[in-house]
Design a protein around this motif. Sequence first.
Motif, PDB file in Angstrom:
ATOM      1  N   ALA A 240       0.946  -1.207  -0.161  1.00  0.00           N
ATOM      2  CA  ALA A 240       0.020   0.032  -0.039  1.00  0.00           C
ATOM      3  C   ALA A 240       0.953   1.273   0.059  1.00  0.00           C
ATOM      4  O   ALA A 240       1.991   1.361   0.763  1.00  0.00           O
ATOM      5  N   CYS A 305      -3.670   7.263   7.810  1.00  0.00           N
ATOM      6  CA  CYS A 305      -4.504   6.236   8.153  1.00  0.00           C
ATOM      7  C   CYS A 305      -6.081   6.405   7.794  1.00  0.00           C
ATOM      8  O   CYS A 305      -6.773   5.781   7.945  1.00  0.00           O
ATOM      9  N   VAL A 309      -6.600   2.743   5.443  1.00  0.00           N
ATOM     10  CA  VAL A 309      -5.486   1.560   5.746  1.00  0.00           C
ATOM     11  C   VAL A 309      -4.854   2.004   7.035  1.00  0.00           C
ATOM     12  O   VAL A 309      -4.069   2.879   7.453  1.00  0.00           O
ATOM     13  N   PHE A 311      -2.185   1.416   8.768  1.00  0.00           N
ATOM     14  CA  PHE A 311      -0.687   0.928   8.337  1.00  0.00           C
ATOM     15  C   PHE A 311      -0.132   0.325   9.670  1.00  0.00           C
ATOM     16  O   PHE A 311       0.666  -0.910   9.398  1.00  0.00           O
ATOM     17  N   ILE A 326      -6.061  -5.699   1.698  1.00  0.00           N
ATOM     18  CA  ILE A 326      -5.823  -4.484   2.197  1.00  0.00           C
ATOM     19  C   ILE A 326      -6.827  -3.729   1.354  1.00  0.00           C
ATOM     20  O   ILE A 326      -7.380  -3.865   0.256  1.00  0.00           O
ATOM     21  N   PRO A 329      -7.424   2.200  -0.888  1.00  0.00           N
ATOM     22  CA  PRO A 329      -7.144   3.436   0.183  1.00  0.00           C
ATOM     23  C   PRO A 329      -8.473   4.689  -0.571  1.00  0.00           C
ATOM     24  O   PRO A 329      -8.532   4.706  -1.515  1.00  0.00           O
TER      25      PRO A 329
END
Length: 348
Positions: A240, A305, A309, A311, A326, A329
């Motif tokens: 990502a 974030c 996502v 992270f 995933i 985004p």
Amino acid sequence: MKYFERRNLPVNIWFNRTFSTASHYVEMIRHNPDNKPFKIFATHPSRHSIMLQAADYAELEPALPAHEYAAYCLDFCARHKIDIFIPHYRLAEVAKHRDEFDRIGTKVMLAGAADMLSIVDDKGRLFEFLSGVPDLHLPDYYVVRNLEEFEKAYKLLTGKGRRGCLKPVSGEGGAGFRIITDEPNTIQSLYEWAGATMHIEEVVRLLGSEPSFPPLMVMEYLEGSEYSVDCLGSAEGIIAAVPRKKVEGRVRLLEHNEALIRLAHEIHRVLPLQYNFNIQFIYQGDTPKLLEINPRTSGGLYTTCLSGVNFPYLAVKLLLGEAFEIPSPEFGIYATYFEKEYVIKRPF
């Protein structure tokens, strides 16, 4: 079955000294969508660090020379049965002892081996290492160690019509960054914000006060839009990548910038960093130029974030070898931040 699963206990995660915004990442791991239990450990040399407040267990971190720091980390992990160590401080030194952490059952979240981290930490070596990456533009730069080298580099830079700036080849954030100017100060400057500019005569005076000095980078001053591309990576590729643009002041935009995402993938092909890392670019006109790479979570990752996502938590799952999906985004998000009071409940 993992060791901590056999114990039927929370996963013990340790953050060594890091910046205050890492407290956001603690919460993102703690309140994860899988409801996996974690116990957070934190150490910091400042007794008022917010990380010590955010943790379930906290200690003051001693001041130690580099060659003693890894031994301290190994002892801390052994004493507290740390399952995952997420270092921020002295990454390359910790990386040299990765096998020793493995032997005591601690997984260390490192973006790469010690030699790779050493390259990333030195901007001069990093730029040289990445010089052949397709479509990647580097700023005009020179590494200098004495006044004679500086004067030669500055003349070459300004001869190309570039404004110059100075920065240490190794450092974090904006520490040591100076914009070199030949414009004299006026009384009006006393009524303006103090900036990072330094007159060329003062630069020459300071650099000439010593026969040599630790390496500095003399670089073209990049004046366009600044982006941080927060990445989650594995040895195989980037999982990502979300570009975060500085709009103005504290305003940030999560922008679907395909050019920067593509450059992040190109960089990863020759520098396969893992877990959370951050690549910074600044535009010069229409051209994005590499500024630096941080082989760790960035200070502003909590804003990234907002893309959906998580992270920090996905990096933990990646380290543990757990499968995950995933999310795509979400881009086009504008965000800002503000100070909020925080009562210190556990002073040391």
